[in-house]
Design an enzyme around this catalytic site. Structure first.
Site, PDB file in Angstrom:
ATOM      1  N   LYS A 184      -6.364 -22.556   3.886  1.00 24.21           N
ATOM      2  CA  LYS A 184      -7.062 -23.828   3.761  1.00 24.21           C
ATOM      3  C   LYS A 184      -6.052 -24.911   3.443  1.00 24.21           C
ATOM      4  O   LYS A 184      -5.004 -24.569   2.869  1.00 24.21           O
ATOM      5  CB  LYS A 184      -8.167 -23.790   2.710  1.00 24.21           C
ATOM      6  CG  LYS A 184      -7.817 -23.212   1.337  1.00 24.21           C
ATOM      7  CD  LYS A 184      -6.792 -23.811   0.467  1.00 24.21           C
ATOM      8  CE  LYS A 184      -6.811 -25.244   0.086  1.00 24.21           C
ATOM      9  NZ  LYS A 184      -5.650 -25.624  -0.789  1.00 24.21           N
ATOM     10  N   TYR A 196     -12.422 -27.296  -1.826  1.00 19.75           N
ATOM     11  CA  TYR A 196     -13.141 -26.459  -2.798  1.00 19.75           C
ATOM     12  C   TYR A 196     -14.407 -27.148  -3.298  1.00 19.75           C
ATOM     13  O   TYR A 196     -15.442 -26.512  -3.486  1.00 19.75           O
ATOM     14  CB  TYR A 196     -12.243 -26.108  -3.994  1.00 19.75           C
ATOM     15  CG  TYR A 196     -11.157 -25.133  -3.645  1.00 19.75           C
ATOM     16  CD1 TYR A 196     -11.469 -23.831  -3.270  1.00 19.75           C
ATOM     17  CD2 TYR A 196      -9.821 -25.502  -3.678  1.00 19.75           C
ATOM     18  CE1 TYR A 196     -10.474 -22.929  -2.933  1.00 19.75           C
ATOM     19  CE2 TYR A 196      -8.819 -24.607  -3.341  1.00 19.75           C
ATOM     20  CZ  TYR A 196      -9.155 -23.325  -2.963  1.00 19.75           C
ATOM     21  OH  TYR A 196      -8.172 -22.431  -2.622  1.00 19.75           O
TER      22      TYR A 196
HETATM   23  P1  NAD Z   1       4.863 -24.295  -0.003  1.00 23.86           P
HETATM   24  O1  NAD Z   1       5.440 -25.659   0.203  1.00 23.86           O
HETATM   25  O2  NAD Z   1       5.201 -23.579  -1.255  1.00 23.86           O
HETATM   26  O3  NAD Z   1       5.279 -23.368   1.206  1.00 23.86           O
HETATM   27  C1  NAD Z   1       5.260 -23.831   2.533  1.00 23.86           C
HETATM   28  C2  NAD Z   1       6.125 -22.944   3.384  1.00 23.86           C
HETATM   29  O4  NAD Z   1       6.196 -23.524   4.679  1.00 23.86           O
HETATM   30  C3  NAD Z   1       7.565 -22.830   2.871  1.00 23.86           C
HETATM   31  O5  NAD Z   1       7.996 -21.507   3.015  1.00 23.86           O
HETATM   32  C4  NAD Z   1       8.346 -23.726   3.803  1.00 23.86           C
HETATM   33  O6  NAD Z   1       9.681 -23.307   3.966  1.00 23.86           O
HETATM   34  C5  NAD Z   1       7.558 -23.551   5.090  1.00 23.86           C
HETATM   35  N1  NAD Z   1       7.779 -24.649   6.024  1.00 23.86           N
HETATM   36  C6  NAD Z   1       8.113 -24.499   7.316  1.00 23.86           C
HETATM   37  N2  NAD Z   1       8.289 -25.692   7.896  1.00 23.86           N
HETATM   38  C7  NAD Z   1       8.060 -26.614   6.957  1.00 23.86           C
HETATM   39  C8  NAD Z   1       8.100 -28.035   6.957  1.00 23.86           C
HETATM   40  N3  NAD Z   1       8.389 -28.745   8.059  1.00 23.86           N
HETATM   41  N4  NAD Z   1       7.846 -28.675   5.804  1.00 23.86           N
HETATM   42  C9  NAD Z   1       7.503 -27.984   4.691  1.00 23.86           C
HETATM   43  N5  NAD Z   1       7.463 -26.638   4.630  1.00 23.86           N
HETATM   44  C10 NAD Z   1       7.725 -25.962   5.756  1.00 23.86           C
HETATM   45  O7  NAD Z   1       3.296 -24.441   0.177  1.00 23.86           O
HETATM   46  P2  NAD Z   1       2.160 -23.445  -0.324  1.00 23.86           P
HETATM   47  O8  NAD Z   1       1.663 -23.927  -1.636  1.00 23.86           O
HETATM   48  O9  NAD Z   1       2.622 -22.053  -0.195  1.00 23.86           O
HETATM   49  O10 NAD Z   1       1.004 -23.768   0.727  1.00 23.86           O
HETATM   50  C11 NAD Z   1       1.004 -23.217   2.025  1.00 23.86           C
HETATM   51  C12 NAD Z   1      -0.454 -23.150   2.525  1.00 23.86           C
HETATM   52  O11 NAD Z   1      -1.200 -22.322   1.648  1.00 23.86           O
HETATM   53  C13 NAD Z   1      -1.182 -24.499   2.542  1.00 23.86           C
HETATM   54  O12 NAD Z   1      -2.108 -24.529   3.593  1.00 23.86           O
HETATM   55  C14 NAD Z   1      -1.899 -24.509   1.201  1.00 23.86           C
HETATM   56  O13 NAD Z   1      -3.035 -25.352   1.157  1.00 23.86           O
HETATM   57  C15 NAD Z   1      -2.309 -23.053   1.102  1.00 23.86           C
HETATM   58  N6  NAD Z   1      -2.551 -22.618  -0.280  1.00 23.86           N
HETATM   59  C16 NAD Z   1      -3.727 -21.998  -0.532  1.00 23.86           C
HETATM   60  C17 NAD Z   1      -4.030 -21.595  -1.807  1.00 23.86           C
HETATM   61  C18 NAD Z   1      -5.336 -20.901  -2.064  1.00 23.86           C
HETATM   62  O14 NAD Z   1      -5.690 -20.733  -3.223  1.00 23.86           O
HETATM   63  N7  NAD Z   1      -6.044 -20.457  -1.038  1.00 23.86           N
HETATM   64  C19 NAD Z   1      -3.142 -21.826  -2.839  1.00 23.86           C
HETATM   65  C20 NAD Z   1      -1.916 -22.446  -2.552  1.00 23.86           C
HETATM   66  C21 NAD Z   1      -1.639 -22.847  -1.253  1.00 23.86           C
END
Ligand code: NAD
Length: 363
Positions: free
Chosen positions: A131, A215
Site C-alpha cells: 500500500k 488506513y
Molecule cells: P524505504 O524507503 O525504506 O524502501 C524503499 C526501497 O526502494 C529501498 O530499498 C530503495 O533502495 C528502493 N528504491 C528503488 N528505487 C528507488 C528510488 N528511485 N527512490 C527511493 N527508493 C528506491 O521504504 P519502505 O518504508 O520500505 O516502503 C516501501 C513500500 O512499503 C511503500 O509502498 C510503503 O508504503 C510500504 N510500507 C507498508 C507498510 C505496511 O505496514 N503495510 C509499512 C511500511 C512501508
C-alpha cells in the site's frame, strides 16, 4: 484458515473480491509452499516482511530484486538465498525463467508500483504490492488489467484485513450489534522527522493521505461496509519548508455514505494518533491502537472486549499465508487489486476536495 475465510465471506469483507474470479495456475497448485521474491529491500522488506517469511507456512523467501549489490550480498548470506534467485532492476524480467519464484512482492516507493507490478505479471508471476497500491486510479487499473491478461493474481498488502482483531470488529459491526452505523471517526498518524525521503516527495507518491491515509479510509469503509458517495477535505502543515506544493503533512476528510452514515478521518506525518471509533444507533465500538503491527485492542457496548495478542511480524505472516493459500487453492483473495484501487480513487478525490474547497462526488 478455512474458517477465517468463511468468516470474511459471511461478514461481507470478501464480497467485493468475489467478483474477481481467481485463475487456475497449474504450476503453483503443485507446490505446497510458494517462492516469494521481494522487490526493494528497504525498511519494510528488511524489518517486517523478510522476518515474517521465516514464520509463514505456505510461502518462503526465495529471491530478491535490488539495485544495491551490497544488500544482495548481505541478504544472500542471512537468508541462504541462491545466487540464481538474485536480480537487479535491469535483469528483473529474466525472473520469468525462474521456476523457484511464484510470487513477486513489490515493496518500492508508490510511484514505482505500477511498472514493477506490470513487469512481474508479464514475467508470469503472481503479484503482491504494498500500500498505497499506486498514485492514481488509472495506474491501479493498468496493474489489474496486466495481471488479468497474464492470468495472475494481484493482492494488496493490506495486512490489517488478515488480522484477528480487525476481523472481529468487522464481524461485530456486520452482525448489527450496535445497530445502524451513524458516525465513524478514524485517525492514523505518526511524527515523521525525515525531510528527503520519498514520503516527502510528491512525485514518488509521498504525502500522508497516500501513506497513513489509506488506513483511515479502510477504517471508514470496513466499519460502514459501504463506499463513500462524496468527500470534503482540509489539509494543513506545521512544516511548510517540507510539506509544500500539494504535499500534505496533515489531512482531514469527511465522507458521506449511501446509508447516510458519515465518517471523519484524520491522518498526519506530524501527530501521533491511532484509533477507530464507531457510533451506531444502539452503541459504540472503539479500537485503539487500530492499525499497529500488533497490540490492537477494542471495546464496545455490552462489555465487549476485543484483544487477540500476537508478536510482530505475525500479522505480515498471516497476510502472506492467506494470499498464498488463495493462489494455491484457486480461491478469492481477501484484498485483491480492486480493493486497493477503491482507496486510491477516494484518495484522489480527497486531494481534489482539499484543493478546491468543494465537496467532490464519487458516484
Ligand atoms: P524505504 O524507503 O525504506 O524502501 C524503499 C526501497 O526502494 C529501498 O530499498 C530503495 O533502495 C528502493 N528504491 C528503488 N528505487 C528507488 C528510488 N528511485 N527512490 C527511493 N527508493 C528506491 O521504504 P519502505 O518504508 O520500505 O516502503 C516501501 C513500500 O512499503 C511503500 O509502498 C510503503 O508504503 C510500504 N510500507 C507498508 C507498510 C505496511 O505496514 N503495510 C509499512 C511500511 C512501508
Amino acid at each position: 484458515m478455512a474458517s477465517r475465510r468463511t468468516f470474511l465471506q459471511q461478514t461481507g469483507l470478501l464480497a467485493s473480491s468475489l467478483a474477481f474470479s481467481p485463475l487456475s495456475i497449474a504450476s503453483a497448485q503443485k507446490k505446497d509452499r510458494l517462492g516469494v521474491a521481494l522487490v526493494g529491500l528497504g525498511y519494510y522488506s528488511t524489518d517486517l516482511i523478510a522476518p515474517a517469511l521465516q514464520l509463514t507456512k505456505h510461502c518462503y523467501l526465495a529471491g530478491i530484486v535490488t539495485g544495491t549489490p551490497a544488500k544482495a550480498e548481505t541478504w544472500v548470506k542471512k537468508y541462504n538465498i541462491p545466487e540464481k534467485n538474485v536480480y537487479n532492476y535491469d535483469n528483473f524480467d529474466k525472473i520469468a525463467n525462474n521456476p523457484d519464484i511464484d510470487v513477486v512482492y513489490v515493496i518500492l516507493p508508490p510511484s514505482m508500483h505500477r511498472d514493477y507490478v506490470i513487469r512481474a505479471a508479464k514475467a508470469g508471476k503472481h503479484v503482491w504490492v504494498e500500500k498505497p497500491m499506486a498514485i492514481t486510479e488509472k495506474e491501479c487499473q493498468d496493474m489489474i488489467d496486466a495481471c488479468k491478461q497474464n492470468k495472475r493474481l494481484l493482492a494488496v498488502g493490506y495486512r490489517l484485513q488478515h488480522e484477528p482483531n480487525t476481523q472481529e470488529y468487522i464481524k461485530f459491526l456486520r452482525d448489527g450489534k450496535i445497530g445502524k452505523i451513524k458516525m465513524v471517526s478514524c485517525s492514523a498518524g505518526y511524527f515523521d522527522g525525515r525531510t528527503n525521503h520519498w514520503k516527502q516527495k510528491k512525485e514518488m507518491g509521498g504525502g500522508v493521505m497516500y501513506d497513513m491515509g489509506v488506513y483511515v479510509l479502510q477504517g471508514a469503509r470496513l466499519a460502514t461496509g459501504e463506499e463513500p458517495i462524496s468527500v470534503t477535505a482540509q489539509q494543513y502543515t506545521t512544516r511548510p519548508e517540507i510539506y509544500r506544493n500539494g504535499l500534505d503533512e496533515t489531512t482531514m476528510a469527511q465522507l458521506v455514505f449511501p446509508s447516510g452514515a458519515r465518517a471523519a478521518v484524520q491522518t498526519s506525518f506530524g501527530i501521533n494518533m491511532n484509533f477507530l471509533h464507531v457510533t451506531g444507533e444502539k452503541g459504540f465500538l472503539k479500537m485503539e491502537p487500530y492499525s499497529a503491527y500488533n497490540g490492537q485492542k477494542g471495546e464496545a457496548t455490552g462489555g465487549v472486549r476485543i484483544q487477540h495478542p500476537y508478536e510482530v511480524p505475525r500479522q505480515q505472516a498471516m497476510q502472506m499465508d492467506d494470499d498464498s493459500l488463495a493462489i494455491m487453492n484457486n480461491k478469492p483473495l481477501i484484498a485483491p487489486g480492486e480493493e486497493g484501487m477503491r482507496d486510491i480513487r477516494i484518495v484522489e478525490a480527497i486531494y481534489r476536495a482539499a484543493q478546491s474547497g468543494q465537496s467532490v462526488k464519487l458516484t
